[in-house]
Design a protein around this motif. Structure first.
Motif, PDB file in Angstrom:
ATOM      1  N   ILE A   1     119.850  44.224 115.915  1.00  0.00           N
ATOM      2  CA  ILE A   1     118.891  44.436 115.299  1.00  0.00           C
ATOM      3  C   ILE A   1     117.435  45.022 116.432  1.00  0.00           C
ATOM      4  N   GLY A   2     117.377  45.983 116.618  1.00  0.00           N
ATOM      5  CA  GLY A   2     116.373  46.404 117.850  1.00  0.00           C
ATOM      6  C   GLY A   2     116.054  47.998 117.557  1.00  0.00           C
ATOM      7  N   ASP A   3     116.027  48.686 118.319  1.00  0.00           N
ATOM      8  CA  ASP A   3     115.399  50.440 117.673  1.00  0.00           C
ATOM      9  C   ASP A   3     116.344  50.629 117.547  1.00  0.00           C
ATOM     10  N   PRO A   4     116.373  51.771 117.264  1.00  0.00           N
ATOM     11  CA  PRO A   4     117.131  52.631 116.021  1.00  0.00           C
ATOM     12  C   PRO A   4     117.550  53.750 117.308  1.00  0.00           C
ATOM     13  N   LEU A   5     116.527  54.039 117.858  1.00  0.00           N
ATOM     14  CA  LEU A   5     116.320  55.661 118.650  1.00  0.00           C
ATOM     15  C   LEU A   5     116.869  55.301 119.904  1.00  0.00           C
ATOM     16  N   LEU A   6     117.394  53.942 120.373  1.00  0.00           N
ATOM     17  CA  LEU A   6     118.033  53.732 121.478  1.00  0.00           C
ATOM     18  C   LEU A   6     119.803  54.205 120.713  1.00  0.00           C
ATOM     19  N   ASP A   7     120.306  54.115 120.190  1.00  0.00           N
ATOM     20  CA  ASP A   7     121.219  55.292 119.208  1.00  0.00           C
ATOM     21  C   ASP A   7     121.475  56.677 119.415  1.00  0.00           C
ATOM     22  N   LEU A   8     120.149  57.020 119.125  1.00  0.00           N
ATOM     23  CA  LEU A   8     120.469  58.532 119.399  1.00  0.00           C
ATOM     24  C   LEU A   8     120.029  59.157 120.641  1.00  0.00           C
ATOM     25  N   GLY A   9     119.451  58.846 121.688  1.00  0.00           N
ATOM     26  CA  GLY A   9     119.191  57.909 123.747  1.00  0.00           C
ATOM     27  C   GLY A   9     120.775  57.895 123.487  1.00  0.00           C
ATOM     28  N   TRP A  10     121.301  57.432 123.070  1.00  0.00           N
ATOM     29  CA  TRP A  10     122.750  57.273 123.718  1.00  0.00           C
ATOM     30  C   TRP A  10     123.829  58.577 124.082  1.00  0.00           C
ATOM     31  N   LEU A  11     123.793  58.927 121.875  1.00  0.00           N
ATOM     32  CA  LEU A  11     124.573  59.876 122.033  1.00  0.00           C
ATOM     33  C   LEU A  11     124.041  61.146 122.634  1.00  0.00           C
ATOM     34  N   LEU A  12     122.430  61.389 123.401  1.00  0.00           N
ATOM     35  CA  LEU A  12     122.252  62.513 124.085  1.00  0.00           C
ATOM     36  C   LEU A  12     122.840  62.557 125.948  1.00  0.00           C
ATOM     37  N   ALA A  13     122.596  60.397 125.599  1.00  0.00           N
ATOM     38  CA  ALA A  13     122.716  61.032 127.117  1.00  0.00           C
ATOM     39  C   ALA A  13     124.561  61.542 127.142  1.00  0.00           C
TER      40      ALA A  13
ATOM     41  N   ARG B   1     110.777  58.813 111.867  1.00  0.00           N
ATOM     42  CA  ARG B   1     110.850  58.228 113.701  1.00  0.00           C
ATOM     43  C   ARG B   1     110.160  58.881 114.378  1.00  0.00           C
ATOM     44  N   ASP B   2     108.978  58.872 115.554  1.00  0.00           N
ATOM     45  CA  ASP B   2     108.265  59.256 115.982  1.00  0.00           C
ATOM     46  C   ASP B   2     109.588  59.486 117.272  1.00  0.00           C
ATOM     47  N   LEU B   3     109.716  60.858 117.489  1.00  0.00           N
ATOM     48  CA  LEU B   3     110.834  61.207 118.764  1.00  0.00           C
ATOM     49  C   LEU B   3     109.750  61.393 120.297  1.00  0.00           C
ATOM     50  N   ALA B   4     108.987  61.306 120.000  1.00  0.00           N
ATOM     51  CA  ALA B   4     108.021  61.422 121.265  1.00  0.00           C
ATOM     52  C   ALA B   4     109.122  61.066 122.567  1.00  0.00           C
ATOM     53  N   ALA B   5     108.903  59.867 122.380  1.00  0.00           N
ATOM     54  CA  ALA B   5     109.252  59.245 123.490  1.00  0.00           C
ATOM     55  C   ALA B   5     111.474  59.331 124.066  1.00  0.00           C
ATOM     56  N   VAL B   6     111.310  60.368 122.934  1.00  0.00           N
ATOM     57  CA  VAL B   6     113.455  60.149 122.782  1.00  0.00           C
ATOM     58  C   VAL B   6     114.043  60.326 124.733  1.00  0.00           C
ATOM     59  N   ASP B   7     112.868  61.555 125.610  1.00  0.00           N
ATOM     60  CA  ASP B   7     113.305  61.162 127.035  1.00  0.00           C
ATOM     61  C   ASP B   7     113.680  60.078 127.574  1.00  0.00           C
ATOM     62  N   TRP B   8     112.899  58.971 127.094  1.00  0.00           N
ATOM     63  CA  TRP B   8     112.809  57.790 127.640  1.00  0.00           C
ATOM     64  C   TRP B   8     113.793  56.967 127.597  1.00  0.00           C
ATOM     65  N   TYR B   9     114.281  56.761 125.501  1.00  0.00           N
ATOM     66  CA  TYR B   9     115.338  56.075 124.500  1.00  0.00           C
ATOM     67  C   TYR B   9     116.843  56.863 126.185  1.00  0.00           C
ATOM     68  N   THR B  10     116.693  58.230 126.253  1.00  0.00           N
ATOM     69  CA  THR B  10     117.724  58.741 126.801  1.00  0.00           C
ATOM     70  C   THR B  10     118.431  58.198 128.164  1.00  0.00           C
ATOM     71  N   VAL B  11     116.599  58.072 129.145  1.00  0.00           N
ATOM     72  CA  VAL B  11     117.416  57.583 130.306  1.00  0.00           C
ATOM     73  C   VAL B  11     117.248  55.956 129.834  1.00  0.00           C
ATOM     74  N   LEU B  12     117.309  55.340 129.544  1.00  0.00           N
ATOM     75  CA  LEU B  12     117.133  53.806 129.064  1.00  0.00           C
ATOM     76  C   LEU B  12     119.091  54.280 128.231  1.00  0.00           C
ATOM     77  N   ALA B  13     119.373  54.485 128.305  1.00  0.00           N
ATOM     78  CA  ALA B  13     121.008  55.084 127.834  1.00  0.00           C
ATOM     79  C   ALA B  13     121.805  54.943 128.587  1.00  0.00           C
ATOM     80  N   CYS B  14     120.888  55.977 129.357  1.00  0.00           N
ATOM     81  CA  CYS B  14     122.186  56.453 130.787  1.00  0.00           C
ATOM     82  C   CYS B  14     121.693  55.082 131.798  1.00  0.00           C
ATOM     83  N   PHE B  15     121.201  54.706 131.733  1.00  0.00           N
ATOM     84  CA  PHE B  15     120.986  52.937 132.706  1.00  0.00           C
ATOM     85  C   PHE B  15     122.188  52.260 132.414  1.00  0.00           C
TER      86      PHE B  15
END
Length: 355
Positions: free
Chosen positions: A248-260, A297-311
């Protein structure tokens, strides 16, 4: 008593395992008679999977690796807990048949039985009409995003996962958690250190730009194009698989993971295989637009989630390189994944600079 096909089922389950499994299934009314056509199920996981038939029904068994690791049983328990919860949702997944939390049945390993999924992994194969029709392939990709949006919309408390993870402070924990993981590779004397790009710069940027609030939900944790199965007849995801990193976390990290991992320069087919090689895929911007259509969900920070996924993913993959240098993994795999880590940090830096 056990009928096997041309593949030796002993590669994944011993005769003692099969006898114990039969008795366990008998006690739960799961078919009758011998276990037939027992064969391994191959995939990109080190967990043991086997398919077999009994009483006219097919089953898939999943357990930890033959040589269990300290957290193997915990991982399998998490998987069958999430699959049980997903039965109450519209998220595509393999149906859970039964789970065994008793470590004594299969020699120390907990396990579960699930329904076989009729579908294919586009990282491995791409049959027609998917292979020959670019419109099909584009819709396949959008179907991945649709599955993510469905997962992110699930009320995890309502489906019984209120105590499944630690959502409080989830985003704040990410950078220190993965920097600690990277530091742990120093335990391999052969590892020269993380020469993988601007780790400190990315970590600092993530801390400085971290979203201040989020809505907790189910996080798959490794949601890329090779961790779904597609219908043979439609451009649709029929099951999301490999739930071993779920929480259980932030589901937007899954979207970031796909984009990464999407069409990654230098590693274009690492995460999508045949699907990526055929080309004609939607752009990251189109994937985000599709998610926005399907989610509140608010996608304003989608780049942040993508960078976190890359990291995060880059650090995870670098662990394979460190183990390869220590002779604990094939060097060819370690070097390939090290190259992917470099590409992930390149992508992170590009996103940070607004490119």
């Amino acid at each position: 008593m056990f009928e096997q096909d041309s593949i030796d089922a002993g590669a994944v389950l011993t005769q003692a395992d099969l006898a114990a499994l039969t008795a366990w299934m008998d006690a739960r009314g799961l078919g009758s008679g011998p276990l037939e056509s027992v064969r391994p199920v191959t995939g990109g996981t080190q967990n043991v999977m086997a398919r077999f038939d009994r009483g006219g029904r097919s089953f898939i068994l999943r357990r930890g690796p033959r040589h269990l690791r300290p957290r193997s049983n915990e991982v399998i328990r998490r998987e069958f807990t999430i699959l049980d919860a997903l039965a109450k949702t519209d998220v595509p997944h393999a149906g859970l048949i039964a789970a065994c939390d008793d470590e004594s049945v299969l020699g120390g390993a907990v396990f579960y039985l699930m329904e076989p999924v009729t579908g294919f992994n586009a990282g491995v194969e791409l049959p027609d009409p998917h292979a020959s029709d670019v419109t099909f392939r584009r819709e396949m990709c959008f179907s991945i995003v649709d599955a993510q949006a469905r997962l992110g919309a699930v009320d995890h408390v309502a489906v019984g996962l209120g105590n499944f993870g630690r959502p409080d402070g989830f985003l704040e924990r990410q950078v220190p958690r993965w920097l600690k993981e990277l530091d742990s590779y120093a335990a391999f004397p052969q590892y020269p250190g993380p020469v993988i790009g601007p780790v400190a710069e990315v970590a600092r940027w993530l801390d400085e730009h971290r979203p201040t609030a989020y809505s907790p939900g189910i996080l798959h944790g490794d949601f890329h194009a090779s961790n779904v199965m597609f219908s043979y007849t439609e451009p649709a995801v029929v099951a999301v698989v490999d739930w071993e990193m779920c929480t259980i976390g932030d589901p937007l990290l899954d979207l970031g993971w796909l984009l990464a991992t999407w069409d990654l320069p230098g590693s274009p087919d690492e995460f999508a295989g045949e699907l990526a090689r055929r080309g004609g895929l939607p752009t990251p911007r189109e994937l985000v637009a599709r998610y926005s259509e399907r989610s509140k969900r608010d996608l304003a920070a989608v780049d942040w989630y993508t960078v976190l996924a890359c990291f995060k993913l880059g650090i995870v993959l670098e662990g394979s390189y460190a183990r390869a240098l220590a002779g604990k993994a094939p060097m060819s795999v370690g070097e390939r994944l090290h190259n992917t880590t470099l590409r992930l940090f390149d992508r992170a830096q590009s996103l940070m600079s607004g490119e």
